[in-house]
Design a protein around this motif. Sequence first.
Motif, mmCIF file in Angstrom:
data_model
loop_
_atom_site.group_PDB
_atom_site.id
_atom_site.type_symbol
_atom_site.label_atom_id
_atom_site.label_comp_id
_atom_site.label_asym_id
_atom_site.label_seq_id
_atom_site.Cartn_x
_atom_site.Cartn_y
_atom_site.Cartn_z
ATOM 1 N N VAL A 78 7.396 5.525 -3.231
ATOM 2 C CA VAL A 78 6.450 4.427 -3.475
ATOM 3 C C VAL A 78 6.920 3.504 -4.604
ATOM 4 O O VAL A 78 7.056 2.288 -4.388
ATOM 5 C CB VAL A 78 5.034 4.961 -3.780
ATOM 6 C CG1 VAL A 78 4.083 3.814 -4.080
ATOM 7 C CG2 VAL A 78 4.518 5.788 -2.607
ATOM 8 N N LEU A 79 7.169 4.048 -5.775
ATOM 9 C CA LEU A 79 7.496 3.198 -6.926
ATOM 10 C C LEU A 79 8.754 2.350 -6.740
ATOM 11 O O LEU A 79 8.767 1.187 -7.157
ATOM 12 C CB LEU A 79 7.566 4.039 -8.206
ATOM 13 C CG LEU A 79 6.215 4.621 -8.650
ATOM 14 C CD1 LEU A 79 6.386 5.453 -9.909
ATOM 15 C CD2 LEU A 79 5.163 3.545 -8.827
ATOM 16 N N PRO A 80 9.803 2.855 -6.097
ATOM 17 C CA PRO A 80 10.962 1.984 -5.869
ATOM 18 C C PRO A 80 10.649 0.775 -4.975
ATOM 19 O O PRO A 80 11.381 -0.208 -4.980
ATOM 20 C CB PRO A 80 11.982 2.907 -5.188
ATOM 21 C CG PRO A 80 11.618 4.271 -5.667
ATOM 22 C CD PRO A 80 10.111 4.248 -5.745
ATOM 23 N N ASN A 81 9.562 0.838 -4.227
ATOM 24 C CA ASN A 81 9.162 -0.256 -3.337
ATOM 25 C C ASN A 81 8.010 -1.086 -3.903
ATOM 26 O O ASN A 81 7.482 -1.955 -3.207
ATOM 27 C CB ASN A 81 8.760 0.309 -1.973
ATOM 28 C CG ASN A 81 9.956 0.803 -1.200
ATOM 29 O OD1 ASN A 81 10.800 0.020 -0.793
ATOM 30 N ND2 ASN A 81 10.038 2.117 -1.019
ATOM 31 N N GLU A 82 7.625 -0.823 -5.137
ATOM 32 C CA GLU A 82 6.451 -1.466 -5.736
ATOM 33 C C GLU A 82 6.547 -2.993 -5.705
ATOM 34 O O GLU A 82 5.580 -3.672 -5.337
ATOM 35 C CB GLU A 82 6.266 -0.973 -7.171
ATOM 36 C CG GLU A 82 5.036 -1.495 -7.854
ATOM 37 C CD GLU A 82 3.766 -0.766 -7.464
ATOM 38 O OE1 GLU A 82 2.705 -1.168 -7.956
ATOM 39 O OE2 GLU A 82 3.817 0.187 -6.682
ATOM 40 N N ALA A 83 7.670 -3.555 -6.091
ATOM 41 C CA ALA A 83 7.799 -5.019 -6.138
ATOM 42 C C ALA A 83 7.588 -5.627 -4.753
ATOM 43 O O ALA A 83 6.866 -6.621 -4.610
ATOM 44 C CB ALA A 83 9.160 -5.410 -6.702
ATOM 45 N N GLN A 84 8.185 -5.031 -3.748
ATOM 46 C CA GLN A 84 8.026 -5.553 -2.390
ATOM 47 C C GLN A 84 6.586 -5.374 -1.900
ATOM 48 O O GLN A 84 6.028 -6.265 -1.263
ATOM 49 C CB GLN A 84 8.991 -4.870 -1.426
ATOM 50 C CG GLN A 84 8.969 -5.495 -0.039
ATOM 51 C CD GLN A 84 9.967 -4.855 0.904
ATOM 52 O OE1 GLN A 84 10.798 -4.050 0.503
ATOM 53 N NE2 GLN A 84 9.881 -5.226 2.171
ATOM 54 N N ALA A 127 4.418 -8.032 -3.453
ATOM 55 C CA ALA A 127 4.771 -9.414 -3.111
ATOM 56 C C ALA A 127 3.829 -9.998 -2.071
ATOM 57 O O ALA A 127 3.681 -11.213 -1.964
ATOM 58 C CB ALA A 127 6.217 -9.480 -2.613
ATOM 59 N N GLY A 128 3.197 -9.130 -1.298
ATOM 60 C CA GLY A 128 2.281 -9.599 -0.263
ATOM 61 C C GLY A 128 3.022 -10.102 0.960
ATOM 62 O O GLY A 128 4.247 -10.057 1.026
ATOM 63 N N GLY A 129 2.254 -10.540 1.923
ATOM 64 C CA GLY A 129 2.837 -11.079 3.142
ATOM 65 C C GLY A 129 3.069 -10.013 4.191
ATOM 66 O O GLY A 129 2.810 -8.820 3.974
ATOM 67 N N ALA A 152 3.842 -4.454 6.448
ATOM 68 C CA ALA A 152 4.612 -3.554 7.313
ATOM 69 C C ALA A 152 5.172 -2.381 6.512
ATOM 70 O O ALA A 152 5.149 -1.233 6.972
ATOM 71 C CB ALA A 152 5.744 -4.319 8.000
ATOM 72 N N LEU A 153 5.655 -2.650 5.319
ATOM 73 C CA LEU A 153 6.179 -1.583 4.458
ATOM 74 C C LEU A 153 5.062 -0.616 4.075
ATOM 75 O O LEU A 153 5.253 0.601 4.104
ATOM 76 C CB LEU A 153 6.828 -2.173 3.210
ATOM 77 C CG LEU A 153 7.354 -1.170 2.186
ATOM 78 C CD1 LEU A 153 8.406 -0.245 2.798
ATOM 79 C CD2 LEU A 153 7.904 -1.900 0.970
ATOM 80 N N GLN A 154 3.899 -1.155 3.742
ATOM 81 C CA GLN A 154 2.764 -0.299 3.396
ATOM 82 C C GLN A 154 2.409 0.621 4.561
ATOM 83 O O GLN A 154 2.171 1.820 4.363
ATOM 84 C CB GLN A 154 1.569 -1.170 3.023
ATOM 85 C CG GLN A 154 0.354 -0.380 2.610
ATOM 86 C CD GLN A 154 -0.766 -1.306 2.214
ATOM 87 O OE1 GLN A 154 -0.610 -2.112 1.300
ATOM 88 N NE2 GLN A 154 -1.884 -1.193 2.887
ATOM 89 N N GLU A 169 -0.511 0.320 -7.347
ATOM 90 C CA GLU A 169 -1.682 -0.363 -6.809
ATOM 91 C C GLU A 169 -1.811 -0.128 -5.309
ATOM 92 O O GLU A 169 -2.902 -0.166 -4.761
ATOM 93 C CB GLU A 169 -1.606 -1.863 -7.080
ATOM 94 C CG GLU A 169 -2.002 -2.242 -8.477
ATOM 95 C CD GLU A 169 -2.105 -3.736 -8.641
ATOM 96 O OE1 GLU A 169 -2.810 -4.390 -7.843
ATOM 97 O OE2 GLU A 169 -1.461 -4.254 -9.571
ATOM 98 N N ALA A 170 -0.699 0.097 -4.647
ATOM 99 C CA ALA A 170 -0.712 0.330 -3.201
ATOM 100 C C ALA A 170 -1.037 1.779 -2.858
ATOM 101 O O ALA A 170 -1.222 2.112 -1.686
ATOM 102 C CB ALA A 170 0.639 -0.056 -2.599
ATOM 103 N N GLY A 171 -1.124 2.646 -3.845
ATOM 104 C CA GLY A 171 -1.368 4.068 -3.616
ATOM 105 C C GLY A 171 -2.556 4.383 -2.724
ATOM 106 O O GLY A 171 -2.425 5.150 -1.770
#
Length: 120
Positions: free
Chosen positions: A26-32, A35-37, A42-44, A86-88
């Motif tokens: 999760v954390l390595p992908n936090e910025a993406q 970023a929204g969109g 799709a990543l979430q 935040e995406a957790g």
Amino acid sequence: MRGPVLTANESTALHASMQKFVCEVVLPNEAQLMAGGPEAAALQQQLAAQARACGLWGLFYPQALGGQLQHLEQYLPLGELEGYSEAGPAIFGTYATLDAHMLQRHAGLEQVVERRGGDV
């Protein structure tokens, strides 16, 4: 109805699995994710599918819906880890936990599934 309390070993193993997933996935992908969109959405969804496959999704849902933890004191250390991002809540399926418990208690399991669009 409350489920069984996890043993100390089970609790430790679940915590270690959650910590590893949060820190390595999760954390390595936090910025993406932030970023929204469409790419972030799709990543979430992809990470939520991975969390499900690892047995880390919906841990505090009602037991009848696949929840593994039925005692708040079991969930809190894991909830803390989920909150590192935040995406957790979306990735681990915890954003609707209270809704699932209240609907199960007052409306029945069918309403939980209907309200969640089958996403339980």
